[in-house]
Scaffold this active site. Structure first.
Site, PDB file in Angstrom:
ATOM      1  N   ARG A  61       5.163  45.670 -36.114  1.00 11.34           N
ATOM      2  CA  ARG A  61       3.764  45.558 -35.718  1.00 11.34           C
ATOM      3  C   ARG A  61       3.428  44.271 -34.974  1.00 11.34           C
ATOM      4  O   ARG A  61       2.802  44.305 -33.907  1.00 11.34           O
ATOM      5  CB  ARG A  61       2.817  45.592 -36.948  1.00 11.34           C
ATOM      6  CG  ARG A  61       2.380  46.958 -37.361  1.00 11.34           C
ATOM      7  CD  ARG A  61       2.272  46.987 -38.839  1.00 11.34           C
ATOM      8  NE  ARG A  61       3.588  46.744 -39.376  1.00 11.34           N
ATOM      9  CZ  ARG A  61       4.509  47.707 -39.522  1.00 11.34           C
ATOM     10  NH1 ARG A  61       4.230  48.925 -39.232  1.00 11.34           N
ATOM     11  NH2 ARG A  61       5.728  47.431 -39.978  1.00 11.34           N
ATOM     12  N   THR A  62       3.793  43.142 -35.552  1.00 12.76           N
ATOM     13  CA  THR A  62       3.310  41.885 -34.987  1.00 12.76           C
ATOM     14  C   THR A  62       3.888  41.674 -33.588  1.00 12.76           C
ATOM     15  O   THR A  62       3.161  41.390 -32.634  1.00 12.76           O
ATOM     16  CB  THR A  62       3.661  40.708 -35.924  1.00 12.76           C
ATOM     17  OG1 THR A  62       3.250  41.062 -37.239  1.00 12.76           O
ATOM     18  CG2 THR A  62       2.972  39.437 -35.495  1.00 12.76           C
ATOM     19  N   LYS A  89      23.555  29.180 -32.148  1.00 15.34           N
ATOM     20  CA  LYS A  89      24.485  28.083 -31.805  1.00 15.34           C
ATOM     21  C   LYS A  89      24.028  26.772 -32.406  1.00 15.34           C
ATOM     22  O   LYS A  89      24.592  25.720 -32.146  1.00 15.34           O
ATOM     23  CB  LYS A  89      24.567  27.926 -30.283  1.00 15.34           C
ATOM     24  CG  LYS A  89      25.008  29.166 -29.548  1.00 15.34           C
ATOM     25  CD  LYS A  89      24.899  28.916 -28.039  1.00 15.34           C
ATOM     26  CE  LYS A  89      24.724  30.203 -27.271  1.00 15.34           C
ATOM     27  NZ  LYS A  89      24.149  29.968 -25.949  1.00 15.34           N
ATOM     28  N   ARG A 121       7.577  33.929 -35.018  1.00 14.58           N
ATOM     29  CA  ARG A 121       7.782  34.282 -36.440  1.00 14.58           C
ATOM     30  C   ARG A 121       9.078  33.645 -36.898  1.00 14.58           C
ATOM     31  O   ARG A 121      10.079  33.671 -36.176  1.00 14.58           O
ATOM     32  CB  ARG A 121       7.858  35.789 -36.630  1.00 14.58           C
ATOM     33  CG  ARG A 121       8.313  36.167 -38.032  1.00 14.58           C
ATOM     34  CD  ARG A 121       8.179  37.620 -38.331  1.00 14.58           C
ATOM     35  NE  ARG A 121       6.782  38.007 -38.463  1.00 14.58           N
ATOM     36  CZ  ARG A 121       6.395  39.208 -38.895  1.00 14.58           C
ATOM     37  NH1 ARG A 121       7.281  40.103 -39.235  1.00 14.58           N
ATOM     38  NH2 ARG A 121       5.115  39.500 -38.980  1.00 14.58           N
ATOM     39  N   HIS A 180       0.161  34.208 -42.466  1.00 15.02           N
ATOM     40  CA  HIS A 180       0.312  35.211 -41.405  1.00 15.02           C
ATOM     41  C   HIS A 180      -1.077  35.367 -40.771  1.00 15.02           C
ATOM     42  O   HIS A 180      -1.761  36.368 -40.955  1.00 15.02           O
ATOM     43  CB  HIS A 180       0.807  36.525 -42.004  1.00 15.02           C
ATOM     44  CG  HIS A 180       1.273  37.536 -41.006  1.00 15.02           C
ATOM     45  ND1 HIS A 180       1.010  37.448 -39.648  1.00 15.02           N
ATOM     46  CD2 HIS A 180       1.992  38.681 -41.172  1.00 15.02           C
ATOM     47  CE1 HIS A 180       1.553  38.495 -39.038  1.00 15.02           C
ATOM     48  NE2 HIS A 180       2.152  39.250 -39.939  1.00 15.02           N
TER      49      HIS A 180
END
Ligand code: CP
Length: 303
Positions: free
Chosen positions: A51-52, A80, A101, A129
């Site tokens: 969704r986000t 890396k 995120r 959030h």
């Protein structure tokens, strides 16, 4: 330049403006179809999302802009050993705004402190959030008319659920809100949250059985048990189906109670309820696009 790290970064008055804009976008999308022509959004997702990430991509595309990014830390140079600070300095050369995120709490804040472009916290560990909270508030305001005067039940994983922590933080600024926390003892809302509510004199109760309180609620915010934040598989298996909202349990609720869920759903709301007029979780996902469109415009100074 402005970032979004927490829902509290906007005053209630600024949120009203943002939600008015989101509602106008919903009503007249054609007015906004070229507002972001030539602009680029970077989506930097170090943790899975449907969704986000996709609602951000949809939002920027619907505004006429373009999107670059990665959806898996292993396909970025984080694999890396590159730091978030270096990554955002580089992304600042490629994009005009970034949604990030990260599984580590505070990582988007570190990025924001080094960034040359606005950074949006798209979820950091079990912490916050904020764009889900903007989605939740817009859904409540659009479907129920205001953000004050509700008894809201939050049910499920209240310990690890960052959407819950963000939403509580945001709702305490509105009048006559009462919280009912419904969780097994192991997944209770953290003490720092209840301490904050005590300090502010905001009413709350903590219960284990959903059936005991569902009849009192104006809004029921269901959440899944956050498998990815458990240290122990056995505990997850024991707790994952602790709450399942069924037609029998819903029969005890008010006729106009709103059922919200940030999604993804695992098993905690029976699919039999999806067509019940009180089930608002798919509408909520749609509001997530409008509010992210409004947020992008606001942070880019194009509102
Ligand atoms: N609500 C939410 O954050 O869903 P995703 O994890 O799919 O983005």
């Amino acid at each position: 330049m402005r970032h979004l790290m927490s829902p509290l970064d906007f005053t209630p008055e600024e949120l009203e403006k943002l939600f008015d804009l989101a509602n106008d976008i919903e009503k007249s999308p054609e007015k906004y179809a070229h507002k972001c022509d030539g602009r680029i959004l970077a989506t930097c997702f170090y943790e899975p999302s449907t969704r986000t990430r996709l609602s951000f991509e949809s939002a920027m595309t619907r505004l006429g802009g373009r999107v670059i990014g990665f959806s898996d830390a292993n396909s970025s140079s984080a694999a890396k050993g590159e730091s978030v600070s270096d990554t955002i300095r580089v992304i600042s050369c490629y994009a005009d705004i970034c949604a990030m995120r990260h599984p580590k709490e505070g990582a988007p804040m570190v990025a924001a402190s080094r960034s040359l472009i606005p950074v949006i916290n798209a979820g950091d560990g079990g912490h916050q959030h904020p764009t889900q909270t903007l989605t939740d508030l817009l859904t409540i305001r659009s479907l129920h008319g205001s953000l004050s005067g509700y008894t809201i039940g939050l049910c499920g994983d209240l310990k690890f659920g960052r959407t819950v922590h963000s939403l509580i933080n945001a709702l305490v600024r509105y009048e006559n809100i009462k919280f009912v926390f419904i969780s097994p003892t192991e997944l209770k809302v953290p003490d720092y949250v209840t301490d904050m509510l005590k300090e502010k004199g905001i009413a709350y109760e903590e219960v284990i059985k959903l059936e005991d309180v569902i009849g009192d609620l104006d809004i029921l915010y269901m959440t899944r048990v956050q498998k990815e934040r458990f240290f122990n598989e056995e505990d997850y298996i024991r707790l994952k189906d602790f709450y399942i909202l069924t037609p029998e349990k819903l029969s005890l609720a008010k006729d106009n109670m709103l059922i919200l869920h940030p999604l993804p759903r695992v098993n905690e709301i029976s699919v039999e309820l999806d067509d019940d007029p009180r089930a608002a979780y798919f509408k909520q996902a749609r509001y997530g696009v409008y509010v992210r469109m409004a947020l992008i415009l606001t942070l880019l100074g194009l509102a």
